[in-house]
Design a protein around this motif. Structure first.
Motif, mmCIF file in Angstrom:
data_model
loop_
_atom_site.group_PDB
_atom_site.id
_atom_site.type_symbol
_atom_site.label_atom_id
_atom_site.label_comp_id
_atom_site.label_asym_id
_atom_site.label_seq_id
_atom_site.Cartn_x
_atom_site.Cartn_y
_atom_site.Cartn_z
ATOM 1 N N ARG A 13 -5.619 -24.676 25.756
ATOM 2 C CA ARG A 13 -4.515 -23.721 25.629
ATOM 3 C C ARG A 13 -5.027 -22.319 25.327
ATOM 4 O O ARG A 13 -4.507 -21.340 25.863
ATOM 5 C CB ARG A 13 -3.545 -24.200 24.546
ATOM 6 C CG ARG A 13 -2.791 -25.462 24.942
ATOM 7 C CD ARG A 13 -1.735 -25.864 23.934
ATOM 8 N NE ARG A 13 -1.103 -27.116 24.336
ATOM 9 C CZ ARG A 13 -0.166 -27.223 25.250
ATOM 10 N NH1 ARG A 13 0.275 -26.141 25.871
ATOM 11 N NH2 ARG A 13 0.359 -28.398 25.547
ATOM 12 N N ALA A 14 -6.045 -22.219 24.494
ATOM 13 C CA ALA A 14 -6.618 -20.906 24.199
ATOM 14 C C ALA A 14 -7.258 -20.297 25.446
ATOM 15 O O ALA A 14 -7.134 -19.098 25.706
ATOM 16 C CB ALA A 14 -7.651 -21.035 23.077
ATOM 17 N N ALA A 17 -4.633 -19.093 28.003
ATOM 18 C CA ALA A 17 -3.898 -17.896 27.576
ATOM 19 C C ALA A 17 -4.445 -16.641 28.252
ATOM 20 O O ALA A 17 -3.764 -15.617 28.319
ATOM 21 C CB ALA A 17 -3.964 -17.755 26.066
ATOM 22 N N ARG A 18 -5.674 -16.736 28.770
ATOM 23 C CA ARG A 18 -6.276 -15.597 29.475
ATOM 24 C C ARG A 18 -5.721 -15.451 30.887
ATOM 25 O O ARG A 18 -6.007 -14.461 31.560
ATOM 26 C CB ARG A 18 -7.789 -15.767 29.549
ATOM 27 C CG ARG A 18 -8.467 -16.024 28.209
ATOM 28 C CD ARG A 18 -9.937 -16.357 28.418
ATOM 29 N NE ARG A 18 -10.540 -16.945 27.236
ATOM 30 C CZ ARG A 18 -11.775 -17.433 27.188
ATOM 31 N NH1 ARG A 18 -12.535 -17.398 28.268
ATOM 32 N NH2 ARG A 18 -12.245 -17.968 26.070
ATOM 33 N N ASP A 20 -2.419 -16.160 33.912
ATOM 34 C CA ASP A 20 -0.978 -16.195 34.122
ATOM 35 C C ASP A 20 -0.675 -17.333 35.086
ATOM 36 O O ASP A 20 -0.376 -17.119 36.264
ATOM 37 C CB ASP A 20 -0.511 -14.853 34.692
ATOM 38 C CG ASP A 20 1.008 -14.795 34.853
ATOM 39 O OD1 ASP A 20 1.695 -15.598 34.190
ATOM 40 O OD2 ASP A 20 1.483 -13.961 35.645
ATOM 41 N N GLU A 23 3.233 -22.944 32.626
ATOM 42 C CA GLU A 23 3.188 -24.003 31.612
ATOM 43 C C GLU A 23 2.281 -25.145 32.060
ATOM 44 O O GLU A 23 2.344 -25.601 33.201
ATOM 45 C CB GLU A 23 4.600 -24.545 31.383
ATOM 46 C CG GLU A 23 4.673 -25.676 30.374
ATOM 47 C CD GLU A 23 6.044 -26.312 30.295
ATOM 48 O OE1 GLU A 23 6.208 -27.286 29.535
ATOM 49 O OE2 GLU A 23 6.948 -25.824 31.018
#
Length: 321
Positions: A13-14, A17-18, A20, A23
């Motif tokens: 998840r981290a 996050a970089r 787009d 989900e």
């Protein structure tokens, strides 16, 4: 299973996050492949492949591979496209490994090779060579003839463990190839590892070319010979001239082979067979207990090498110079 580096949910998840990409819906390791750790990533926007590059891939060479895939995809070659992060980068770091996300390609690699597979391959291989002609990157082939001597030296003392006399036979073969290897054939970007498990099909149409991590600059006809070795021999070791003729004819319709290329095709096929024989031999002799992947039989390529050694011209491959 070819997942050498595990990725936790929190790390994933981290990392994502970089980007787009929407989900996360699912994330699982991919069993196929021997060089890197690969995961299938499903989001609400599509499917992707997350690759963590392991130690056998030189970190300094990754920009070449990633930029090449993007270049080829932009020119219509059905290959994975690197996904850019929010800051525009295609290479990131994850769990101490260089990592990249690439687009997912639909299709299956053929477990049984039919003539139509070879025809499709020849067409797309020629397109790949033409599409890479204006690529500005350069990478020397690190497994070309100048590197085979070092490979043989590491295996020579134990080569006869495969069969008696193999070391002497390989030495003689390499000396002959070194003396006859050409210097000035048409060259450019080649895939260098276009085996069936790196080519996807949907029905009878090629849908994807993957695994560009051996791609480099070398003779185009060497790439053709590598494909002929990988696709045109039957499981019992017999050479299928029909498959070779279809592969070569389809290639020549897109990118004609010059007379010198055709004349050296048997020599290129011998050289390519020796290259894969030597790397397989090294892996066979240095296979660690408990390794993820079983080593491939080097004798398969010894038999192919001996076949090409008796060929004097392209006629045996269904073509005339």
């Amino acid at each position: 299973m070819a997942v050498y580096t595990e990725v936790s949910d929190a790390d994933l998840r981290a990392f994502l996050a970089r980007y787009d990409l929407g989900e996360i819906l699912s994330f699982k390791g991919i069993a196929e492949g021997v060089e890197n750790s690969n995961y299938l990533l499903q989001t609400d926007r599509g499917r992707y492949i997350l690759t963590l590059y392991e130690k056998r891939v030189e970190r300094s060479e990754l920009p070449f591979f990633v930029d090449l895939m993007e270049h080829l995809a932009q020119r219509g070659i059905p290959c994975p496209t690197p996904v850019h992060s929010r800051d525009g980068e295609t290479l990131q770091e994850l769990n101490g490994r260089p990592a990249a996300i690439i687009t997912f390609l639909n299709g299956l690699w053929p477990r049984r090779i039919h003539p139509f597979h070879c025809q499709e391959l020849g067409h797309h291989l020629a397109n790949l060579h033409l599409a890479g002609a204006d690529f500005e990157g350069y990478r020397r082939n690190r497994l070309s003839i100048g590197d085979w001597r070092g490979l043989l030296d590491t295996c020579r003392a134990r080569a006869d463990e495969v069969f008696s006399g193999l070391g002497e036979e390989l030495e003689s073969e390499l000396q002959d190839l070194e003396a006859r290897w050409p210097q000035d054939l048409p060259s450019g970007i080649i895939h260098a590892d276009l085996f069936p498990d790196n080519v996807f099909f949907r029905d009878e149409r090629l849908s994807g070319l993957i695994d560009f991590y051996f791609a480099c600059n070398d003779f185009y006809v060497y790439d053709v010979a590598t494909c002929m070795n990988a696709w045109c021999f039957e499981p019992d070791g017999a050479f299928n001239a029909t498959k070779a003729r279809l592969l070569l004819a389809a290639y020549r319709k897109v990118r004609p082979l010059s007379e010198p290329e055709l004349k050296t095709l048997p020599l290129m096929a011998r050289g390519s067979a020796l290259r894969f024989l030597l790397t397989r031999l090294y892996d066979w002799l240095n296979h660690p207990p408990g390794a993820f992947v079983d080593p491939k039989d080097p004798l398969e390529y010894w038999r192919k090498l001996r076949f090409h050694r008796d060929i004097s011209g392209p006629g045996a491959y269904g073509l005339e110079a």
